[in-house]
Design an enzyme around this catalytic site. Sequence first.
Site, PDB file in Angstrom:
ATOM      1  N   ASP A 217      -4.493  -3.493   5.469  1.00 55.31           N
ATOM      2  CA  ASP A 217      -4.902  -2.987   6.782  1.00 55.31           C
ATOM      3  C   ASP A 217      -6.403  -3.049   7.011  1.00 55.31           C
ATOM      4  OD1 ASP A 217      -5.752  -0.994   5.094  1.00 55.31           O
ATOM      5  OD2 ASP A 217      -4.290   0.498   5.765  1.00 55.31           O
TER       6      ASP A 217
ATOM      7  N   ASP B 224      -9.135  -6.544   3.037  1.00 54.00           N
ATOM      8  CA  ASP B 224      -7.799  -6.983   2.633  1.00 54.00           C
ATOM      9  C   ASP B 224      -7.501  -8.405   3.108  1.00 54.00           C
ATOM     10  OD1 ASP B 224      -7.203  -4.578   1.412  1.00 54.00           O
ATOM     11  OD2 ASP B 224      -6.325  -3.703   3.213  1.00 54.00           O
TER      12      ASP B 224
ATOM     13  N   ASP C 194       0.855  -1.176   0.000  1.00 51.74           N
ATOM     14  CA  ASP C 194       0.000   0.000   0.000  1.00 51.74           C
ATOM     15  C   ASP C 194       0.897   1.234   0.000  1.00 51.74           C
ATOM     16  OD1 ASP C 194      -2.227   1.568   0.115  1.00 51.74           O
ATOM     17  OD2 ASP C 194      -2.563   1.293   2.259  1.00 51.74           O
TER      18      ASP C 194
END
Length: 908
Positions: free
Chosen positions: A640, A644, A333
């Site tokens: 997070d 996910d 990310d």
Amino acid sequence: MKSAPSTTSCWHQLEMSEVVLMLKSDCRHGLSAAEVVRRQKEYGFNVVTARGGTPAWKRFLQQFNQPLVYLLLAAAVITGVLNEWVDSSVIFGVVLINAVIGFIQESKAEKAVEALSSLVVTEATVRRDGRRQRIPSAQIVPGDVVVLQSGDRVPADLRLFQVNSLQVDESPLTGESMPVHKHADPLAHDVVLADRKNQVFAGTSVTYGTAEGLVWATGDKTETGRIAWLIADAVELSTPLTQKISSFSKLLLWIILGLSAAAFLSGVLRGEPVVEMFMAAVALAVGAIPEGLPAAVTIVLAIGVSRMAKRRAIIRKLPAVETLGSTTVICSDKTGTLTENQMTVQRVLAGGRDYEITGGGYDPRGEIRLCGREIDPAQHPALLECLRAGVLCNDSQVVKDVEGRHSVQGDPTEAAMLVAGAKAGLIHEEMTDLSPRLGMIPFESEHMFRATLHALEGRRTIYKVGAVERLLDRCTDTLAADGSLVPLDKDAVRAAVEKLAAQGMRVLGFARRHASHTGDALAHEHVQDGLTFLGLQGMIDPPRREAIAAVANCRRAGIRVKMITGDHALTARAIAEKLGIADSDGVQVMTGRDLEKVSDGELPEVAHRVDVFARVAPEQKLRLVRALQAHGQVVAMTGDGVNDAPALKQSDIGIAMGIAGTDVAKGAADMILTDDNFATIEAAVEEGRGVFDNLRKFIVWTLPTNVGEGSIILVAMLFGLVLPVVPVQLLWVNMATAIFLGLMLVFEPKEKDLMDRPPRDPKLPLLTIPLMMRTGLISLIMILGGYWLYFYETSFGGESIAAARTAVINVIVMVEVAYLMSCRSLNHSLLHVGVFSNPLALVGAAGMIGAQLLFTYAPFMQHLFHTAPLDAGAWLRITGVTALSFAAVELEKWLRFGRRREGRAPVE
């Protein structure tokens, strides 16, 4: 400790006023700090009592539960029956010492892994003294007001009193596969647990919406008793690698026992004494079976896990240590991992004007400028309304500590909007008092917006904040600079977004609508259309300096870094270019919308080729992971959020964020970053490679020892020779080398070129052909050197058999010491890694030499192990064989890696 102040059967049927009365709490302000302290003393901490596990005495007895130990104990009994009390006592003593050593090492390994649980702290949001706080879940007490949102793990059993579209996954408790919709209304007394929809239970997880509730049970008194779900499971030290090695050791055990039995029978049939042949068979088994290998490997892995924890990477599943060394792709990310996660609003476009905001971070000091000049925000209605939307549609707080530093409690993007509003005089606390919130639609990844309903100046107003492309099509007009309504030019807005995004900014859109529906509930149909566009806020989150270096290190190590973000494509490209995530032909970017058009058959090649994926929905991460794995990649994936979790589970290494990550994501992950920093992933990969490197060194060092010792005995038994060593002497060698030599390789520093090597192919065997050949070479030197010394001492030196056997034992040990030094690097010379780079190896070698001198010259050791003193000539011959073994291995390494200097890759 006492339980909560009532039984678990009544809370769902009570009116909320009765619940508040019974728990002596306050839904609006929560408990006071003093009351929390009092209740913690009364009810204890919100933790589940640890399971007892295997008692220490039982773990100690398990050290004796091995076929080799049974064999040794049988040998001790037989030698005792034959009145060989010294040998019998020595065998018993060595078995006991080995059991103690194994017990201590296993205990240390378990404690090393258990200690990580203290680093994985589940947290919860509570309201105390009228203020929201983020605290460790263990500190929650009955009567606490807990605030829940999507992604939270429920920290205790709660009775809900405020619910906004709450859905909870209760499958760990009830087995219900679908999320359960919750409400706050009282229920009938006889409602079963699975239908108590006004309660949530510890260990379940919030999948959607928000809610608030009062705690009525904590710790062991909860329905599930599973608050510590991340760390409550028993410590598991087994991994695929240790299982393979254990299976290999067991296979080798039966092969060697078979050889021992065959050699025993052949000796007896030749007329050799039965007792001598039995002791020879015992010696063969003792020398050849690597009985301590699986435990030693586990200890190496456990110590490696502790090292990673010190570098802020917590390994939740031990096999991850093995996989880290093979990682070929890291999908990361952007926000907070590759960047600083200190968002700052720098530009606001409202009323057709482009405003600049000065200042940085979360410090509310700064100016608002237009065309380079400071302005009074009160004279710019459109600007104020855009900033007001960001302040009201917000659940975060910016706090100032005693040292004057500002930090965020909540989301960094929301904090940036609060700070921007504060620079215009819009203080969050004052605004919420003037415009109290009536309802909310929480942010969800699939919708990409948040909306709140407020009572504002006598009317009810909805503010909506989110991704511009999701907002723009639902707006019909916009504000002019003076606050009047004018037609909306959507193309101009899109052009402005691209301009800001090209500068690496994250751009959010803001809109409002005056509510026409009755009631305080806010639903998606209320914000589908008819909105007034208020403007854009462009904020920057700069790349972490350490992430730039880490990306470069990963690329050098043959690991590709791919950015997967929900941000705008241009923003992602700008940050990726600054980070160096690209080949020389530039950054390739693909959006989630483009990704939807790619077929599953084409995706593996596309996923491999593209560096940056922008505007990606969480469910698309799972597709990308599978595609990369189909391309043959070993994938590490960060995440997070709740959505996910499937991608984290699918990836070879699932990496959750310790700070920003939801408890659901942490539960699905193999590794947790306590600092949410990409550089920690690179550090963990480096540590993982180092652990595996040291693991190979240990195995490569220990196998020739067993093969050499066993072969010396086997040759004597097959050819009817006098045993050059006796069982108690081999027991001494195995025990002493385990203490002084073997585990010293665990502490070998990482080699300088560790991150210059390509990732390890997980399909390759642990021992490659060159390493197997090296094992054979050392074993051969040990056999030939041992027999040469034995025959030389007895035939030419005129020494006794005891002295000859002492010389053989010493040459075995000294070859092991020399080989230990060579194994400090499997590819380079000892000088390359540095003789003094691992002081413990030198201390261990010195200790081993000292122990051998004691073994050779101390009278009590001579009595116990049947040794005799050696003269200087014998030591010279031992030194000569030792030097030959060291030179042979170093020469083999030089010849093999000389091919690399000629431009050819070595055979690994």
